[in-house]
Design an enzyme around this catalytic site. Structure first.
Site, PDB file in Angstrom:
ATOM      1  N   HIS A 183       0.863  -1.195   0.000  1.00  0.00           N
ATOM      2  CA  HIS A 183       0.000   0.000   0.000  1.00  0.00           C
ATOM      3  C   HIS A 183       0.890   1.232   0.000  1.00  0.00           C
ATOM      4  O   HIS A 183       1.651   1.451   0.944  1.00  0.00           O
ATOM      5  CB  HIS A 183      -0.903   0.003   1.234  1.00  0.00           C
ATOM      6  CG  HIS A 183      -1.844  -1.161   1.275  1.00  0.00           C
ATOM      7  ND1 HIS A 183      -3.067  -1.151   0.652  1.00  0.00           N
ATOM      8  CD2 HIS A 183      -1.724  -2.397   1.840  1.00  0.00           C
ATOM      9  CE1 HIS A 183      -3.679  -2.324   0.843  1.00  0.00           C
ATOM     10  NE2 HIS A 183      -2.876  -3.107   1.558  1.00  0.00           N
ATOM     11  N   LEU A 184       0.780   2.052  -1.041  1.00  0.00           N
ATOM     12  CA  LEU A 184       1.637   3.241  -1.159  1.00  0.00           C
ATOM     13  C   LEU A 184       0.931   4.527  -0.733  1.00  0.00           C
ATOM     14  O   LEU A 184       1.584   5.562  -0.596  1.00  0.00           O
ATOM     15  CB  LEU A 184       2.180   3.368  -2.584  1.00  0.00           C
ATOM     16  CG  LEU A 184       3.175   2.283  -3.006  1.00  0.00           C
ATOM     17  CD1 LEU A 184       3.540   2.421  -4.481  1.00  0.00           C
ATOM     18  CD2 LEU A 184       4.436   2.316  -2.141  1.00  0.00           C
ATOM     19  N   ASP A 198      -8.410  -5.168  -2.478  1.00  0.00           N
ATOM     20  CA  ASP A 198      -7.807  -5.382  -1.155  1.00  0.00           C
ATOM     21  C   ASP A 198      -8.216  -4.324  -0.134  1.00  0.00           C
ATOM     22  O   ASP A 198      -8.349  -3.149  -0.444  1.00  0.00           O
ATOM     23  CB  ASP A 198      -6.282  -5.430  -1.229  1.00  0.00           C
ATOM     24  CG  ASP A 198      -5.698  -5.730   0.143  1.00  0.00           C
ATOM     25  OD1 ASP A 198      -6.184  -6.672   0.785  1.00  0.00           O
ATOM     26  OD2 ASP A 198      -4.802  -5.013   0.599  1.00  0.00           O
ATOM     27  N   HIS A 226      -2.724 -12.649   1.965  1.00  0.00           N
ATOM     28  CA  HIS A 226      -2.524 -12.844   3.409  1.00  0.00           C
ATOM     29  C   HIS A 226      -3.339 -13.984   4.032  1.00  0.00           C
ATOM     30  O   HIS A 226      -4.193 -13.757   4.877  1.00  0.00           O
ATOM     31  CB  HIS A 226      -2.731 -11.547   4.189  1.00  0.00           C
ATOM     32  CG  HIS A 226      -3.892 -10.679   3.734  1.00  0.00           C
ATOM     33  ND1 HIS A 226      -5.150 -11.168   3.491  1.00  0.00           N
ATOM     34  CD2 HIS A 226      -3.955  -9.348   3.491  1.00  0.00           C
ATOM     35  CE1 HIS A 226      -5.925 -10.167   3.117  1.00  0.00           C
ATOM     36  NE2 HIS A 226      -5.236  -9.055   3.114  1.00  0.00           N
ATOM     37  N   ASP A 250       2.084  -7.031   2.678  1.00  0.00           N
ATOM     38  CA  ASP A 250       0.903  -6.222   3.025  1.00  0.00           C
ATOM     39  C   ASP A 250       1.356  -4.944   3.746  1.00  0.00           C
ATOM     40  O   ASP A 250       0.754  -4.523   4.748  1.00  0.00           O
ATOM     41  CB  ASP A 250      -0.092  -7.010   3.878  1.00  0.00           C
ATOM     42  CG  ASP A 250      -1.446  -6.290   4.008  1.00  0.00           C
ATOM     43  OD1 ASP A 250      -1.634  -5.248   3.348  1.00  0.00           O
ATOM     44  OD2 ASP A 250      -2.295  -6.779   4.770  1.00  0.00           O
ATOM     45  N   HIS A 310       0.396   3.548   8.308  1.00  0.00           N
ATOM     46  CA  HIS A 310      -0.578   4.424   8.968  1.00  0.00           C
ATOM     47  C   HIS A 310       0.219   5.385   9.833  1.00  0.00           C
ATOM     48  O   HIS A 310       1.243   5.006  10.411  1.00  0.00           O
ATOM     49  CB  HIS A 310      -1.544   3.622   9.851  1.00  0.00           C
ATOM     50  CG  HIS A 310      -2.460   2.728   9.081  1.00  0.00           C
ATOM     51  ND1 HIS A 310      -3.514   3.207   8.323  1.00  0.00           N
ATOM     52  CD2 HIS A 310      -2.483   1.380   8.923  1.00  0.00           C
ATOM     53  CE1 HIS A 310      -4.137   2.185   7.747  1.00  0.00           C
ATOM     54  NE2 HIS A 310      -3.532   1.055   8.087  1.00  0.00           N
ATOM     55  N   PHE A 313      -6.464  -1.032  10.727  1.00  0.00           N
ATOM     56  CA  PHE A 313      -5.749  -2.300  10.530  1.00  0.00           C
ATOM     57  C   PHE A 313      -4.487  -2.063   9.700  1.00  0.00           C
ATOM     58  O   PHE A 313      -4.522  -1.325   8.732  1.00  0.00           O
ATOM     59  CB  PHE A 313      -6.627  -3.284   9.755  1.00  0.00           C
ATOM     60  CG  PHE A 313      -7.833  -3.790  10.495  1.00  0.00           C
ATOM     61  CD1 PHE A 313      -7.710  -4.798  11.441  1.00  0.00           C
ATOM     62  CD2 PHE A 313      -9.107  -3.272  10.243  1.00  0.00           C
ATOM     63  CE1 PHE A 313      -8.821  -5.293  12.103  1.00  0.00           C
ATOM     64  CE2 PHE A 313     -10.229  -3.758  10.901  1.00  0.00           C
ATOM     65  CZ  PHE A 313     -10.091  -4.768  11.843  1.00  0.00           C
ATOM     66  N   GLY A 314      -3.397  -2.733  10.058  1.00  0.00           N
ATOM     67  CA  GLY A 314      -2.248  -2.753   9.155  1.00  0.00           C
ATOM     68  C   GLY A 314      -0.939  -2.336   9.789  1.00  0.00           C
ATOM     69  O   GLY A 314      -0.892  -1.511  10.696  1.00  0.00           O
TER      70      GLY A 314
HETATM   71  O1  DOR Z   1      -4.194  -4.782   7.641  1.00  0.00           O
HETATM   72  C1  DOR Z   1      -4.580  -4.399   6.561  1.00  0.00           C
HETATM   73  N1  DOR Z   1      -4.328  -3.147   6.120  1.00  0.00           N
HETATM   74  N2  DOR Z   1      -5.261  -5.239   5.791  1.00  0.00           N
HETATM   75  C2  DOR Z   1      -5.834  -4.846   4.652  1.00  0.00           C
HETATM   76  O2  DOR Z   1      -6.466  -5.650   4.019  1.00  0.00           O
HETATM   77  C3  DOR Z   1      -5.759  -3.446   4.191  1.00  0.00           C
HETATM   78  C4  DOR Z   1      -4.589  -2.768   4.766  1.00  0.00           C
HETATM   79  C5  DOR Z   1      -4.621  -1.282   4.632  1.00  0.00           C
HETATM   80  O3  DOR Z   1      -4.909  -0.774   3.528  1.00  0.00           O
HETATM   81  O4  DOR Z   1      -4.319  -0.576   5.607  1.00  0.00           O
HETATM   82 ZN    ZN Z   2      -5.982  -7.231   2.568  1.00  0.00          ZN
END
Ligand code: DOR
Ligand code: ZN
Length: 424
Positions: A60-61, A150, A230, A303, A307, A321-322
């Site tokens: 994710h950019l 995604d 994932h 993945d 954030h 999430f992430g």
């Molecule tokens: O943990 C995650 N973060 N899972 C995802 O499917 C999306 C991602 C995000 O874009 O932050």
């Molecule tokens: Zn995902």
């Protein structure tokens, strides 16, 4: 263009079944016969491992939309520092990468600012909302290498079946975030002993498994490639194993965090252990490792989900999430899988090179003469402590800060150009 001669490396080139000490020569951006060089820069790589450049099919950019968390420039610099020469950019940006214009924007910024190859992934549905199919033909013309929603998952099975049919006709692999939303809704961590003890709303493994089952059915009926992003549970791994044994064109990826952490970590209430799918049980983690060992799981993908500190510095329930992963993938996987004796390093490299290349339909991803000089070099002996303050990524949301690891990226070469160099 400059010439490079890498000497005395342990060359691991899975596509050609090569694992030997030797030299690799680069001129004009491609791999050449060392005898053809005139006055190369010579780099001694004694004790280091040299392989085709790592490919991450799940990054994710955040540009456009959330450039305080990451940009194409910073994310690609993080990729280079992690040994990745190609990364697939997920489309859940703002606006979404669901039109040819959005893909052209990504490609233009990447051409100007990225130090690694940024491969665009287009949405399957408009806005990633799972309601209406995106213009898949025009996304293909604009240069996407795959399709994904995604972050979300198409719940309408009729629509998903149509998308798979279109994806097949445009020869685009599907990368699917497998999550049934009525089961997952409201959950913040794995549903199990730890969610009960901590009093948090759980996401059951069944949310993932239902969609994996659906996708296996469509992959078989339509005979088209669906890659499960994932993968996190034992039953998911089992289903993918059985499907592949029958020749159904499905693949699966595991993340470094699902291979190394479990839901017990959530007891720290640290939001850097919150991701989707959530960290699962030790038994699930072991099943992922079994899948890596027996070839059911052919891909390790990060993945990488940046954030900001502000976004993550809230109660666990409210955090996004992430976690980021580009700069910790190799050391975490090397430490967990290779240094611990689970697999040998020649079994790890394919998960970062030929496995992801195959998902994208890239043929002959190797160090053969004439191929693009996309190369990764790392030191399998180097031991150090992960320090998130040194990251190239704009974000710092990692659970691995302070962890002692083995395996350090020394060199990343893209089209014959050194884009990262440290310690050699
Ligand atoms: O943990 C995650 N973060 N899972 C995802 O499917 C999306 C991602 C995000 O874009 O932050
Ligand atoms: Zn995902």
């Amino acid at each position: 263009m400059s010439e490079l001669l890498f000497k005395n490396a342990r060359i691991i080139d899975p596509a050609r079944n090569i694992d030997q000490i030797g030299d690799i020569a680069v001129a004009d951006g491609v791999i050449v016969d060392p005898g053809k060089l005139n006055s190369p820069e010579v780099i001694d790589l004694t004790g280091k491992i040299l392989s085709p450049g790592f490919i991450d099919v799940h990054v994710h950019l955040r540009q456009p939309g959330n450039t305080t968390a990451e940009t194409i420039a910073s994310g690609s610099a993080a990729a280079a520092a992690g040994g990745f020469t190609s990364i697939v950019a997920m489309p859940n940006t703002s606006p979404s990468a669901d039109t040819a214009g959005a893909i052209e924007y990504l490609r233009r910024i990447a051409a100007e600012q990225a130090v690694v190859k940024v491969l665009p992934c287009g949405n399957m549905t408009k806005g990633g909302k799972g309601e209406e199919m995106a213009g898949i033909g025009s996304l293909k013309s604009a240069g996407v290498v795959a399709l994904s929603d995604d972050g979300k998952c198409i719940q309408d099975h009729g629509l998903m079946r149509h998308v798979v049919e279109y994806a097949k006709s445009f020869e685009l692999p599907i990368l699917d975030h497998c999550e049934e939303s009525t089961l997952a809704s409201g959950g913040v961590m794995n549903e199990g002993k730890w969610s009960v003890l901590l009093g948090m709303h759980g996401i059951p493994g069944a949310a993932e498994e239902l969609i994996i089952a659906r996708n296996i059915i469509f992959a078989r009926q339509i005979n088209w490639r669906i890659h499960m992003q994932h993968v996190s549970t034992r039953d998911s791994v089992d289903m993918i194993r059985r499907a592949r044994a029958k020749g159904i064109p499905v693949t699966g990826e595991a993340t470094p965090h699902h291979l190394s952490l479990t839901d017990e970590n959530v007891k720290k209430f640290d939001t850097n252990y919150k991701m989707n799918p959530p960290l699962r049980t030790e038994d699930d983690r072991q099943a992922l490792i079994e899948g890596i060992v027996d070839g059911t799981i052919t891909v390790i993908a990060t993945d990488h989900a940046p954030h900001t500190e502000t976004a993550k510095l809230v109660e666990f329930d409210h955090a996004p999430f992430g976690i980021i992963g580009l700069e910790t993938a190799l050391p975490v996987c090397f430490t967990q899988l290779v240094a611990s004796g689970v697999i040998t390093v020649d079994k790890l490299i394919p998960k970062l090179t030929t496995g992801p290349a195959e998902v994208l339909g890239i043929k002959n991803y190797s160090l053969a003469e004439g191929n693009a000089a996309d190369i990764t070099v790392f030191d399998p002996q180097a031991e150090y402590v992960i320090d998130k303050s040194k990251f190239r990524s704009k974000s710092r949301n990692t659970p691995f800060d302070g962890m002692t690891v083995r395996g350090k990226i020394n060199l990343t070469v893209v089209d014959g150009k050194i884009v990262y160099r440290e310690g050699c």
